[in-house]
Scaffold this active site. Structure first.
Site, PDB file in Angstrom:
ATOM      1  N   LYS A  84       0.817  -1.222   0.000  1.00  0.00           N
ATOM      2  CA  LYS A  84       0.000   0.000   0.000  1.00  0.00           C
ATOM      3  C   LYS A  84       0.847   1.268   0.000  1.00  0.00           C
ATOM      4  O   LYS A  84       0.446   2.267  -0.594  1.00  0.00           O
ATOM      5  CB  LYS A  84      -0.954   0.001   1.203  1.00  0.00           C
ATOM      6  CG  LYS A  84      -2.074  -1.005   1.043  1.00  0.00           C
ATOM      7  CD  LYS A  84      -3.208  -0.708   1.986  1.00  0.00           C
ATOM      8  CE  LYS A  84      -4.343  -1.697   1.755  1.00  0.00           C
ATOM      9  NZ  LYS A  84      -5.366  -1.608   2.784  1.00  0.00           N
ATOM     10  N   LYS A 143      -6.253 -10.067  -5.085  1.00  0.00           N
ATOM     11  CA  LYS A 143      -7.364 -10.270  -4.161  1.00  0.00           C
ATOM     12  C   LYS A 143      -8.577  -9.408  -4.539  1.00  0.00           C
ATOM     13  O   LYS A 143      -8.408  -8.280  -4.988  1.00  0.00           O
ATOM     14  CB  LYS A 143      -6.877  -9.882  -2.754  1.00  0.00           C
ATOM     15  CG  LYS A 143      -7.836 -10.154  -1.632  1.00  0.00           C
ATOM     16  CD  LYS A 143      -7.301  -9.630  -0.296  1.00  0.00           C
ATOM     17  CE  LYS A 143      -7.443  -8.122  -0.169  1.00  0.00           C
ATOM     18  NZ  LYS A 143      -7.346  -7.633   1.214  1.00  0.00           N
ATOM     19  N   LYS A 191     -12.241  -4.427  -1.568  1.00  0.00           N
ATOM     20  CA  LYS A 191     -13.309  -3.440  -1.696  1.00  0.00           C
ATOM     21  C   LYS A 191     -12.805  -2.056  -2.058  1.00  0.00           C
ATOM     22  O   LYS A 191     -13.555  -1.239  -2.558  1.00  0.00           O
ATOM     23  CB  LYS A 191     -14.150  -3.400  -0.425  1.00  0.00           C
ATOM     24  CG  LYS A 191     -13.413  -3.080   0.865  1.00  0.00           C
ATOM     25  CD  LYS A 191     -14.441  -2.937   1.981  1.00  0.00           C
ATOM     26  CE  LYS A 191     -14.096  -3.687   3.236  1.00  0.00           C
ATOM     27  NZ  LYS A 191     -12.876  -3.219   3.883  1.00  0.00           N
TER      28      LYS A 191
HETATM   29  P1  AMP Z   1     -11.185  -5.846   5.127  1.00  0.00           P
HETATM   30  O1  AMP Z   1     -12.115  -5.691   3.990  1.00  0.00           O
HETATM   31  O2  AMP Z   1      -9.758  -5.711   4.717  1.00  0.00           O
HETATM   32  O3  AMP Z   1     -11.555  -5.039   6.313  1.00  0.00           O
HETATM   33  O4  AMP Z   1     -11.326  -7.365   5.588  1.00  0.00           O
HETATM   34  C1  AMP Z   1     -12.326  -7.853   6.442  1.00  0.00           C
HETATM   35  C2  AMP Z   1     -12.226  -9.367   6.501  1.00  0.00           C
HETATM   36  O5  AMP Z   1     -12.542  -9.916   5.224  1.00  0.00           O
HETATM   37  C3  AMP Z   1     -10.814  -9.863   6.846  1.00  0.00           C
HETATM   38  O6  AMP Z   1     -10.920 -11.016   7.654  1.00  0.00           O
HETATM   39  C4  AMP Z   1     -10.234 -10.204   5.506  1.00  0.00           C
HETATM   40  O7  AMP Z   1      -9.232 -11.180   5.593  1.00  0.00           O
HETATM   41  C5  AMP Z   1     -11.459 -10.727   4.766  1.00  0.00           C
HETATM   42  N1  AMP Z   1     -11.322 -10.534   3.316  1.00  0.00           N
HETATM   43  C6  AMP Z   1     -11.243  -9.361   2.649  1.00  0.00           C
HETATM   44  N2  AMP Z   1     -11.118  -9.554   1.329  1.00  0.00           N
HETATM   45  C7  AMP Z   1     -11.107 -10.911   1.153  1.00  0.00           C
HETATM   46  C8  AMP Z   1     -10.999 -11.755   0.003  1.00  0.00           C
HETATM   47  N3  AMP Z   1     -10.896 -11.254  -1.221  1.00  0.00           N
HETATM   48  N4  AMP Z   1     -11.037 -13.087   0.198  1.00  0.00           N
HETATM   49  C9  AMP Z   1     -11.172 -13.617   1.446  1.00  0.00           C
HETATM   50  N5  AMP Z   1     -11.273 -12.872   2.565  1.00  0.00           N
HETATM   51  C10 AMP Z   1     -11.240 -11.529   2.419  1.00  0.00           C
END
Ligand code: AMP
Ligand code: TRP
Length: 331
Positions: A112, A197, A200
């Site tokens: 990042k 990945k 969002k």
């Molecule tokens: P975040 O969106 O980074 O706040 O992630 C929230 C949760 O969703 C965390 O446990 C991440 O590891 C999981 N997560 C986010 N994106 C993915 C993805 N593409 N595949 C699997 N888990 C995800």
């Protein structure tokens, strides 16, 4: 009972990756078998360029979606991170435990920060210290398990290191937690770029399925997913990342085994159609409940108020103990 903690950042609309990698297990398993806390970690959303009004909106939306997905405020504690001061209090103490070298080695920081520099933006100091705040989120609650997607494994490792180091140096204060990951779909990949990945905060949305996408939008995104050269449907992350991602998504939605599923399809087209149907069916009830819940913001506020109150009470003794252990004079 086991203590579980996990969090989700309000940096964008929640995706199928969030759902399959994390939320779904929180709902179906974790809240039933443990004393679980789930947090909309809004402080983490301030580590990159952000619009204040949007973060507020996304925080409320994330909380609403977590309830819509099935978190039950009678079974677990759902709250917004910034409503509980203990996170920031403990984060500073842990900054005095971590080293700058170990933070600079974090993969997510390296990626990042390089991205930000590449587009001419400065890198916020909080982007570097972010994993320490995450460690504070976890350690404040005496957490045993942290259910997350694969991408968070390194951050949970750091959390363990900090807990062990603090305990050795200042006396036993923290439970040493461990990460748990789902058996399939621990890393859902972008449908247009299956080597990265599904995230969002990415700019382009064509490869990202959002939880609030309409059924026909979901269908279109899945049907247009990039597949691989070669014709047979094979499960192989390295050689067939596109098809493998679809198999993982299908397996997660249908509680199947991705390798076994591979044998049941003779064409990419047939596989995509199944995946599209499965994802639409999994998301339908979430979208419907979200619409109902979003119509009653005062209910959401009340859930979050009670959640924060409960979380505060749980975190306070541990954070006070850490203050005292590290040498601060009791107030
Ligand atoms: P975040 O969106 O980074 O706040 O992630 C929230 C949760 O969703 C965390 O446990 C991440 O590891 C999981 N997560 C986010 N994106 C993915 C993805 N593409 N595949 C699997 N888990 C995800
Ligand atoms: N860093 C996590 C992510 O990007 C979100 C998060 C913050 C988290 N604090 C946490 C996850 C504590 C688990 C436990 O996904």
């Amino acid at each position: 009972m086991k203590r579980i903690f996990s969090g989700i950042k309000p940096t964008g609309h929640l995706t199928l990756g969030n759902y399959l990698g994390a939320m779904r297990r929180w709902v179906e398993i974790d809240q039933h078998r443990s004393d679980a806390l789930f947090s909309v970690v809004d402080l983490h959303a301030l580590t990159v360029e952000h619009d204040p009004a949007r973060v507020r909106r996304l925080s409320r939306q994330a909380a609403t979606l977590l309830l819509a997905a099935g978190l039950d405020p009678e079974r677990c504690t759902l709250f917004v991170q910034s409503h509980v001061d203990e996170h920031a209090r403990l984060s500073y103490i842990l900054e005095c435990t971590a080293t700058d070298g170990e933070l600079r080695r974090m993969i997510q920081y390296k990626e990042k920060s390089a991205q930000a520099r590449g587009s001419g933006e400065s890198v916020r100091l909080s982007l570097l210290t972010y994993p320490v705040l995450m460690a504070a989120d976890i350690l404040a609650y005496g957490t045993d398990e942290v259910p997350v997607g694969d991408d968070q494994a390194q951050h949970v490792e750091l959390t363990r290191d900090l807990a062990v180091r603090f305990n050795q140096r200042y006396g036993h204060t923290f439970t040493v937690p461990r990460a748990t990951h789902p058996p399939v779909a621990a890393r859902v990949m972008d449908l247009q770029d299956p080597t990265s990945k599904m995230g969002k905060s990415h700019e382009a949305g064509a490869g990202i399925v959002y939880l609030l996408d309409d059924a026909d939008v979901v269908r279109k995104k899945v049907l247009r997913a990039v597949t691989d050269s070669g014709r047979d449907v094979a499960y192989d992350r390295a050689a067939r990342p596109g098809v493998t991602n679809l198999l993982e998504i299908l397996a997660a939605c249908a509680d199947g085994d991705p390798m076994e599923l591979a044998g049941s399809y003779s064409s990419y087209g047939a596989l995509k159609k199944e995946v599209a149907d499965a994802v639409v069916e999994v998301l339908r009830p979430v979208r419907e409940r979200h619409a109902r819940l979003a119509a009653d913001p005062s209910y959401i506020d009340e859930v979050l108020r009670k959640g924060a109150e409960r979380a505060r009470g749980m975190a306070r003794p541990t954070v006070d103990a850490a203050f005292s252990a590290i040498g601060l004079l009791p107030a």
